[in-house]
Write a protein that holds these residues in place. Sequence first.
Motif, short mmCIF file in Angstrom:
data_model
loop_
_atom_site.label_atom_id
_atom_site.label_comp_id
_atom_site.label_asym_id
_atom_site.label_seq_id
_atom_site.Cartn_x
_atom_site.Cartn_y
_atom_site.Cartn_z
N MET A 1 4.69 -4.95 22.02
CA MET A 1 4.50 -5.32 20.61
C MET A 1 3.43 -6.41 20.50
O MET A 1 3.44 -7.37 21.24
N ILE A 2 2.50 -6.26 19.55
CA ILE A 2 1.45 -7.25 19.39
C ILE A 2 1.85 -8.24 18.30
O ILE A 2 2.03 -9.41 18.54
N TRP A 3 1.99 -7.72 17.10
CA TRP A 3 2.63 -8.56 16.09
C TRP A 3 3.57 -7.67 15.31
O TRP A 3 3.48 -6.44 15.40
N ASP A 4 4.49 -8.24 14.57
CA ASP A 4 5.54 -7.46 13.96
C ASP A 4 5.40 -7.55 12.45
O ASP A 4 5.99 -8.39 11.80
N LYS A 5 4.57 -6.63 11.92
CA LYS A 5 4.25 -6.69 10.49
C LYS A 5 5.52 -6.56 9.64
O LYS A 5 5.68 -7.25 8.64
N LYS A 6 6.42 -5.66 10.08
CA LYS A 6 7.64 -5.42 9.29
C LYS A 6 8.44 -6.72 9.12
O LYS A 6 8.97 -7.01 8.06
N ILE A 7 8.48 -7.48 10.19
CA ILE A 7 9.25 -8.73 10.15
C ILE A 7 8.42 -9.88 9.56
O ILE A 7 8.89 -10.63 8.71
N GLU A 8 7.18 -10.00 10.02
CA GLU A 8 6.38 -11.17 9.61
C GLU A 8 5.96 -11.10 8.14
O GLU A 8 5.57 -12.11 7.56
N CYS A 9 5.99 -9.88 7.56
CA CYS A 9 5.64 -9.75 6.14
C CYS A 9 6.85 -9.29 5.32
O CYS A 9 6.70 -8.81 4.20
N ALA A 10 8.04 -9.43 5.88
CA ALA A 10 9.24 -8.92 5.21
C ALA A 10 9.53 -9.67 3.92
O ALA A 10 9.13 -10.83 3.75
N THR A 11 10.26 -9.00 3.02
CA THR A 11 10.66 -9.69 1.78
C THR A 11 11.80 -10.65 2.11
O THR A 11 12.49 -10.51 3.12
N ARG A 12 12.03 -11.56 1.18
CA ARG A 12 13.11 -12.53 1.36
C ARG A 12 14.46 -11.84 1.54
O ARG A 12 15.28 -12.26 2.35
N SER A 13 14.69 -10.78 0.74
CA SER A 13 16.02 -10.17 0.80
C SER A 13 16.22 -9.45 2.13
O SER A 13 17.32 -9.47 2.69
#
Length: 431
Positions: A1-13
């Motif tokens: 994994m390089i970066w984790d867009k799903k997590i690093e750009c996730a919504t607050r909820s």
Amino acid sequence: MIWDKKIECATRSTIHKIHTTRLKKLVSTLSKSNPVYQQKLSALGIKPSNIKDITDIKKLPFTIKEDLRDNYPFGLFTDFDNTAEIHVSSGTTGNPTVVGYTKDDLKLWADVMARTFALAGALPGDMIQIAYGYGLFTGGLGAHYGALEMGLKVIPASSGQSKRQLKLMTDFKPRILACTPSYALFLLDEAKNLGLDPRASSWEIGVFGAEPWSESMRQQIEHSWNMQALDVYGLSEIIGPGVSQECPHKCGLHLQWDVFYPEVIDPKTGEEVKEGERGELVITTLTKQAMPLLRYRTRDIVTINYEKCICGRTTPRISKILGRTDDMLIIRGINVFPSQIEYVLLKIEGISPHYLLVVDRKNNLDVLEVWVEVDERMFSDEIKHLRAFENKIKYEIETVLGIDVTVKLVEPKTIERSEGKAKRVIDKRKI
Ligand code: DLL
């Protein structure tokens, strides 16, 4: 994994749900597998079933460095059987602070460090020169695991040997340099001495941390080396480097909060401060296995900002470290507590309990002088005995701290006495 867009750009909820699930699991694990936490939780009458939401974290007890010291070496481990690697950092007195990782924890470390390098702008295939110390210090190996995970080409240079560092840079042309910011400045002087043009160096990105550094140091490094100098923060107890990292917008250090849950508290009351106010950073490791920590008080002072960054990430950003709530010093990237030195000195006969630590930065390198007051009887001794005594103290201190010190014996009653809290440290560095 390089970066984790799903997590690093996730919504607050989304993140809220992840936090809640992970905290529930953590409290359940701690209350099953660690006597120290079992006792802490039951003292507050807390059962795992009381944790219904991440906001319930406020009900849980803090963990402090002294808990690690009191349960030295492995008392805070929850999965010692599957522990695969052990590191140490400075303790406050005789024993170091011990931290451990299972194989899954090492994978987590590699992942958060890969995110760290991605934040700094590294791309798979780039070459990185890692000049953090390898070994018990978490800097070298943490950076190493992350760089491999990301697909960087690693030069595991470790710290020191400046001429060799510069030769590696000149010949191999790495794009990234990872080391302490003071070492980046030290290398600058070395480069000039060798007749190299620092602005022509191959380094474009610096991942600098492990010690406090100012905006003016950043400007000096960036201008002199013609590179981007970015801040990386972390601490051994939580994982090492990889807790938070600046992106090129330089508006705070993105904190990997899906796994390291942050709170910023008033160090006196323990209550959370308002967003944007200064306070002590407290971190809960939500997924670590070998030695997870609940509400660990880092003693580092920060502010936190939960707004989305220009880079698109929604991870909260902490400020640069603004200070400490204790008297820890960082000398050449190594944490030093005056109490460690006091502990050593008090065990040596012939000296009075008065000492002074004088810290300075000479040619961009930190130096520590320990002034020790000898007692009357010792002072009347021959000079050659005093030299031997000085060397003995130096040896004892260096064994505990792991860095060079100069010991200066001074006459009885030379060190200024204080009516209040004794002044033990003079820090002349202008960071
Ligand atoms: O210094 C881990 C690390 C290695 C971080 C390499 C970054 C790069 P420790 O030796 O346990 O771990 O020291 C942790 O150092 O609580 C802070 O007080 C200080 N510190 C770490 N990074 C920064 C930074 C590593 N970027 C302690 N700015 C922490 C200011 C820092 N202080």
